[in-house]
Design a protein around this motif. Structure first.
Motif, short mmCIF file in Angstrom:
data_model
loop_
_atom_site.label_atom_id
_atom_site.label_comp_id
_atom_site.label_asym_id
_atom_site.label_seq_id
_atom_site.Cartn_x
_atom_site.Cartn_y
_atom_site.Cartn_z
N GLN A 8 9.56 -4.60 0.62
CA GLN A 8 10.10 -3.23 0.69
C GLN A 8 11.45 -3.09 -0.02
O GLN A 8 11.98 -1.99 -0.16
CB GLN A 8 10.21 -2.77 2.13
CG GLN A 8 11.22 -3.51 2.98
CD GLN A 8 11.06 -3.26 4.47
OE1 GLN A 8 10.02 -2.82 4.96
NE2 GLN A 8 12.10 -3.56 5.24
N ARG A 23 7.41 -0.55 8.88
CA ARG A 23 8.43 -1.31 8.17
C ARG A 23 9.32 -2.03 9.18
O ARG A 23 9.30 -1.74 10.37
CB ARG A 23 9.27 -0.42 7.26
CG ARG A 23 9.98 0.71 7.96
CD ARG A 23 10.66 1.65 6.98
NE ARG A 23 11.70 0.99 6.21
CZ ARG A 23 11.68 0.83 4.88
NH1 ARG A 23 10.67 1.28 4.19
NH2 ARG A 23 12.68 0.23 4.25
N THR A 50 8.11 -9.15 4.44
CA THR A 50 8.13 -7.70 4.57
C THR A 50 9.39 -7.11 3.95
O THR A 50 9.33 -6.12 3.20
CB THR A 50 8.04 -7.29 6.06
OG1 THR A 50 6.76 -7.68 6.58
CG2 THR A 50 8.23 -5.79 6.23
#
Length: 297
Positions: A131, A82, A127
């Motif tokens: 998330q 992450r 990303t």
């Protein structure tokens, strides 16, 4: 360890302010990607973090190199899964008065500061959206906010980052992405030759970095411009005065605007607009036209 299990990328972190940012984020628990054009410097800072018990990796890449930045992001995701924090810190100076400034130097400064930040932010944006969490910091400057002799290129790039922050904060809000600006005053390689003596000591870059937690933590605001230096912190705002309804067109209207300048520029009652179209909404309201508040958002 407020940032435990968070993953941060700090650009231009091989020395100076970026190094201080990287060290502090690691001390707060983050895993840190230390980016710098100079790979040796990046690795050295990463080694400092590891030696102190943290997790870090050095990455040599120019923020203007889209391929290299994409590879850095891909490697980070492969390593830690992450990316929570991006601190766009990388920058350069090419100071000269505008009369003496080569346009090549103007373009170069804009390319590194503005486009470099845009390239790095674009690389992590999907990303962070996926998330549902992201914290991005743009590094602006008082030279952009208020002007500074000999820094037309730098000031233009730095204020452009405020505009980028304003829009990305709005677009990222529904995805849990908060975007802010940091305006540092610090004695670094970029300010060498400008300051000396006690001023240099009082403006140590590690006195700026504590402001980062407020901008990248779980409770971070969005669209803030944090000014920091010598251990002092303040917030700058882009405001809008109440102004005056003039109406009309042509020379007579132009003369009325000029005559009403004191009223138009009166700062009592000024506001900080929540979005850009606020200006148009208020102007139309002054002209007697009501529109939906979300029409252009």
């Amino acid at each position: 360890m407020e940032l435990e299990n968070r993953v941060a990328i700090v650009t231009g972190a091989g020395g100076g302010l970026g190094r201080c940012h990287a060290l502090l984020l690691a001390q707060l628990g983050a895993r840190v990607v230390v980016n710098d054009m100079n790979g040796e410097n990046a690795d050295r800072v990463a080694a400092e973090i590891v030696a102190a018990g943290g997790e870090a990796v050095g990455v040599a890449a120019s923020v203007t190199d889209e391929t290299a930045v994409a590879a850095m992001v891909a490697d980070t995701l492969a390593r830690w899964g992450r990316i929570d924090i991006l601190v766009n810190n990388a920058g350069i100076l090419r100071d000269k008065s505008f009369a003496k400034m080569d346009l090549a130097d103007f373009r170069l400064v804009v390319e590194v500061h503005l486009m470099g930040a845009a390239i790095c932010t674009k690389a992590v944006w999907d990303t962070m959206r996926a998330q549902g969490y992201g914290r991005i910091v743009m590094t602006t400057s008082s030279s952009g906010l208020y002007g500074n002799f000999g820094q037309a290129n730098y000031g233009a790039a730095k204020l452009a980052l405020v505009g980028l922050m304003q829009t990305l904060a709005i677009e990222g809000d529904r995805y849990g992405i908060r975007v802010n600006c940091l305006a540092p005053t610090a004695a670094t390689q970029m300010t060498s030759g400008i300051l000396a003596g006690e001023a240099l000591a009082r403006l140590a870059p590690d006195l700026v970095s504590p402001g980062l937690l407020a901008l990248v933590g779980a409770d971070a605001p969005s669209r803030a411009i944090l000014c920091a230096g010598a251990g002092h912190f303040a917030v700058a705002n882009v405001t809008l005065t109440e102004g005056a309804q003039i109406g009309g067109t042509g020379p007579d209207a132009a003369r009325r605007v000029a005559a009403a300048w004191d009223t138009i520029s009166d700062r009592s009652g000024e506001v900080v607009p929540a979005y850009g179209f606020f200006q148009a909404e208020r102007e139309l309201a002054g002209a007697g036209v009501a529109i939906p508040a979300t029409a252009a958002r």
